[in-house]
Scaffold this active site. Structure first.
Site, PDB file in Angstrom:
ATOM      1  N   ARG A  19       0.833  -1.206   0.000  1.00  0.00           N
ATOM      2  CA  ARG A  19       0.000   0.000   0.000  1.00  0.00           C
ATOM      3  C   ARG A  19       0.869   1.259   0.000  1.00  0.00           C
ATOM      4  O   ARG A  19       0.403   2.335   0.402  1.00  0.00           O
ATOM      5  CB  ARG A  19      -0.918   0.013   1.230  1.00  0.00           C
ATOM      6  CG  ARG A  19      -2.036  -1.002   1.182  1.00  0.00           C
ATOM      7  CD  ARG A  19      -2.952  -0.836   2.403  1.00  0.00           C
ATOM      8  NE  ARG A  19      -3.448   0.528   2.547  1.00  0.00           N
ATOM      9  CZ  ARG A  19      -4.485   1.010   1.871  1.00  0.00           C
ATOM     10  NH1 ARG A  19      -5.124   0.248   1.000  1.00  0.00           N
ATOM     11  NH2 ARG A  19      -4.874   2.263   2.064  1.00  0.00           N
ATOM     12  N   THR A 184     -17.751   4.345  17.980  1.00  0.00           N
ATOM     13  CA  THR A 184     -18.774   4.960  18.819  1.00  0.00           C
ATOM     14  C   THR A 184     -20.073   4.184  18.665  1.00  0.00           C
ATOM     15  O   THR A 184     -20.582   4.051  17.547  1.00  0.00           O
ATOM     16  CB  THR A 184     -19.011   6.433  18.448  1.00  0.00           C
ATOM     17  OG1 THR A 184     -17.771   7.140  18.495  1.00  0.00           O
ATOM     18  CG2 THR A 184     -19.983   7.082  19.428  1.00  0.00           C
ATOM     19  N   HIS A 206      -7.564   6.490   5.980  1.00  0.00           N
ATOM     20  CA  HIS A 206      -7.576   5.930   4.625  1.00  0.00           C
ATOM     21  C   HIS A 206      -6.194   5.461   4.170  1.00  0.00           C
ATOM     22  O   HIS A 206      -6.079   4.646   3.251  1.00  0.00           O
ATOM     23  CB  HIS A 206      -8.115   6.973   3.648  1.00  0.00           C
ATOM     24  CG  HIS A 206      -8.795   6.382   2.451  1.00  0.00           C
ATOM     25  ND1 HIS A 206      -8.676   5.048   2.092  1.00  0.00           N
ATOM     26  CD2 HIS A 206      -9.605   6.950   1.509  1.00  0.00           C
ATOM     27  CE1 HIS A 206      -9.376   4.828   0.990  1.00  0.00           C
ATOM     28  NE2 HIS A 206      -9.945   5.968   0.621  1.00  0.00           N
ATOM     29  N   ASP A 210      -8.918   0.649   3.741  1.00  0.00           N
ATOM     30  CA  ASP A 210      -9.875   0.957   2.679  1.00  0.00           C
ATOM     31  C   ASP A 210     -11.251   0.408   3.033  1.00  0.00           C
ATOM     32  O   ASP A 210     -11.425  -0.304   4.031  1.00  0.00           O
ATOM     33  CB  ASP A 210      -9.420   0.349   1.352  1.00  0.00           C
ATOM     34  CG  ASP A 210      -8.149   0.989   0.817  1.00  0.00           C
ATOM     35  OD1 ASP A 210      -7.925   2.181   1.088  1.00  0.00           O
ATOM     36  OD2 ASP A 210      -7.386   0.281   0.136  1.00  0.00           O
TER      37      ASP A 210
END
Length: 230
Positions: A19, A184, A206, A210
């Protein structure tokens, strides 16, 4: 042995990281965190852990509370996915072999909340024991972070037990280097199909996570909810 100060940090070689381009793009070029709301089915979970209703309030087996069960299930699921354990340590990107939940507790007298962490354990009874010890120590505090924060491998969980929400977002002014997820929970409710659902906001970075990884995580969390038993 406590796992709090004995976690292993796995450093990632950026040059070999699959990545690499995504990481630098969403970390530096366009710093980007994002959140989404998922409604998870907890009907079977409540059936397993509850005894009866009193004044329209569920009474749970062994007086075990719902909140720590969800903290445990989220923690169990987080620890199954490296993308949800990513962080920086001394400037290096990597992930811990284990992360622990830092969660909010409410002081009913002062109407303030505090954030404490509890050592995660894959065994629910062991985790619940750790949770109860922490609650007994800190439930009456008015400090924001009453427990000495000597560990880095923690992620955040909070709850709005009286609010059913369909949208939720945290705006972190200096949060673009914060890679660990933030959860949350809201008020659970019955929908028109008589399913009991709980809304959960999941906020991630991000650069390391993903939509694909979010989807895998949600599937894991729902499976862990379905398979939980006391």
């Amino acid at each position: 042995m406590s796992k709090l100060n004995n976690a292993i940090f796995h450093k990632i070689n950026i040059e070999e990281y699959n990545r690499k381009e995504h990481f630098y793009f969403y970390l530096n070029a366009i710093p980007c965190t994002y959140s989404l709301i998922v409604e998870l089915d907890i009907g079977s979970l409540l059936e397993k852990i509850s005894l009866y209703k009193k004044n329209n309030i569920l009474i749970y087996k062994e007086n075990i509370k719902f909140y720590p069960i969800m903290i445990y299930l989220i923690s169990l699921s987080v620890n199954e996915h490296n993308e949800f354990k990513m962080c920086f340590r001394d400037g290096d990107l990597g992930y811990y072999n284990i992360v622990h939940p830092s969660y909010t507790i409410f002081n009913k007298e002062s109407k303030t909340f505090s954030s404490i962490y509890t050592e995660y354990n894959e065994d629910f009874i062991s985790f619940y024991k750790n949770y109860i010890e922490d609650i007994n120590l800190y439930s009456n505090t008015t400090h924001l972070s009453p427990k000495e924060h000597s560990v880095d491998n923690v992620f955040n969980i909070s709850i709005l037990p009286n609010v059913k929400f369909t949208s939720f977002n945290l705006n972190l002014e200096k949060g673009f280097k914060h890679l660990l997820p933030i959860f949350t929970m809201g008020k659970y409710y019955k929908n028109t199909e008589n399913k009991t659902l709980i809304p959960i906001s999941i906020q991630v970075h991000h650069s390391v996570c993903d939509g694909y990884h979010i989807g895998l995580f949600i599937e894991t969390l729902q499976n862990n909810i379905n398979s939980f038993s006391l």
